[in-house]
Design an enzyme around this catalytic site. Sequence first.
Site, PDB file in Angstrom:
ATOM      1  N   ASP A   1      -0.941  -6.023   0.063  1.00  0.00           N
ATOM      2  CA  ASP A   1      -1.358  -5.403   1.325  1.00  0.00           C
ATOM      3  C   ASP A   1      -2.869  -5.266   1.372  1.00  0.00           C
ATOM      4  OD1 ASP A   1       0.565  -4.691   3.251  1.00  0.00           O
ATOM      5  OD2 ASP A   1       1.386  -3.156   1.919  1.00  0.00           O
TER       6      ASP A   1
ATOM      7  N   GLU B   1       9.598  -3.825  10.441  1.00  0.00           N
ATOM      8  CA  GLU B   1      10.013  -2.550   9.832  1.00  0.00           C
ATOM      9  C   GLU B   1      10.552  -1.579  10.887  1.00  0.00           C
ATOM     10  OE1 GLU B   1       7.296  -0.761   7.049  1.00  0.00           O
ATOM     11  OE2 GLU B   1       8.421   1.131   7.018  1.00  0.00           O
TER      12      GLU B   1
ATOM     13  N   GLU C   1      -1.252  -5.329   8.818  1.00  0.00           N
ATOM     14  CA  GLU C   1      -0.352  -4.660   9.755  1.00  0.00           C
ATOM     15  C   GLU C   1      -0.790  -4.832  11.210  1.00  0.00           C
ATOM     16  OE1 GLU C   1       0.446  -0.566   8.727  1.00  0.00           O
ATOM     17  OE2 GLU C   1       1.174  -1.118   6.731  1.00  0.00           O
TER      18      GLU C   1
ATOM     19  N   ASP D   1       0.844  -1.204   0.000  1.00  0.00           N
ATOM     20  CA  ASP D   1       0.000   0.000   0.000  1.00  0.00           C
ATOM     21  C   ASP D   1       0.878   1.251   0.000  1.00  0.00           C
ATOM     22  OD1 ASP D   1       0.896  -0.158   2.583  1.00  0.00           O
ATOM     23  OD2 ASP D   1      -1.083  -0.097   3.529  1.00  0.00           O
ATOM     24  N   SER D   2       2.207   1.055   0.013  1.00  0.00           N
ATOM     25  CA  SER D   2       3.124   2.170  -0.237  1.00  0.00           C
ATOM     26  C   SER D   2       2.849   2.767  -1.617  1.00  0.00           C
ATOM     27  CB  SER D   2       4.584   1.710  -0.132  1.00  0.00           C
ATOM     28  OG  SER D   2       4.799   0.544  -0.911  1.00  0.00           O
TER      29      SER D   2
HETATM   30  O1  KIV Z   1       3.624  -1.103   1.633  1.00  0.00           O
HETATM   31  C1  KIV Z   1       4.802  -1.494   1.591  1.00  0.00           C
HETATM   32  O2  KIV Z   1       5.555  -1.239   0.650  1.00  0.00           O
HETATM   33  C2  KIV Z   1       5.285  -2.307   2.690  1.00  0.00           C
HETATM   34  C3  KIV Z   1       6.741  -2.660   2.707  1.00  0.00           C
HETATM   35  C4  KIV Z   1       7.524  -1.494   3.194  1.00  0.00           C
HETATM   36  C5  KIV Z   1       7.021  -3.857   3.508  1.00  0.00           C
HETATM   37  O3  KIV Z   1       4.552  -2.658   3.560  1.00  0.00           O
END
Ligand code: KIV
Length: 306
Positions: free
Chosen positions: A92, A191, A124, A53-54
């Site tokens: 995610d 993280e 998460e 979700d980044s």
């Molecule tokens: O959303 C993301 O890219 C992540 C990674 C940083 C593990 O959760």
Amino acid sequence: MSAHPREKRKPMTLPRLAEMKLNAEPIVMVTAYDHPSAEVAEFAGVDIVLVGDSAAMTVLGHDSTVPVGMEEMLMLAAAVRRGLKTPLLVVDLPSGSYERSNEQAIENAHRFVKEAGCDAVKLERGGASVDRARAIIRAGIPVMGHLGLTPQTATALGGFRAQAKTGSGAVELAEDALALQAVGCFAIVFEAIPAGVTETLMPKMSTSAVIGIGAGPGTDGQVLVFHDLLGIFGGHAPKFVKRYSSLRKEMVRGVGEYAREVRERAFPAAEHSYAIEPEELEAFRRYLDQESLAASFGGDWSATEI
Ligand code: KIV
């Protein structure tokens, strides 16, 4: 030994990941958000691809991961799926898609598997998320956990900052990690936590593969965000990012060169243009000179192939 990227690789499976953990073979994970980045991950020979979700920040321009929703993540995940053959595809569960109830979590996890072809989902935090993870796993979908700095709740954590830097913070992280492991998460992302905390906890992580991002070298594997490691993302890069390329600079240079050549009429050149037989061009000229001659073509102008 992990297969070399150029060798014919078999699709990654959960038993193979467990074997890698057991044999202390480092697990390589990277994010991807579209078809070209998925193909890059495929050809580079990574083991796990995460549609993170980044994406909210790296490709959609938000300043946190919170705004991205199910429909956007489904579209990105489906595009990534079409570019992958061998890595395990994890997505995610976005903020707001799993917190309300186990039913909501199972329903949205199923959507990623059925509509986008994902192999597993990531969620998460510990606490109530442990219950969600258990429910999704019981419904038949593999789950990856995510502890430490959890960007979906960064505000509650005091911002994007390292976690578990106190004894009590490390205990809380350990309890969440062991709880996620106990319900059957095949992997957990750690993280932004001190390397010493990771090293101290690793001997207890017997079945869940630990994938670190800013958690030191002691994990079973590492993950980085595609746009961070290649230097595409222009925003702030956290301490744990290593840049392996500076693609943003190269992209700006390329587009700038194109803009200059268009303005100078240096592009397109002859090799970028299509030719026409001289007699056909002459016929066209005659038509424009005297429209009544058009009937003599007997052809359809609009159907000319390019
Ligand atoms: O959303 C993301 O890219 C992540 C990674 C940083 C593990 O959760």
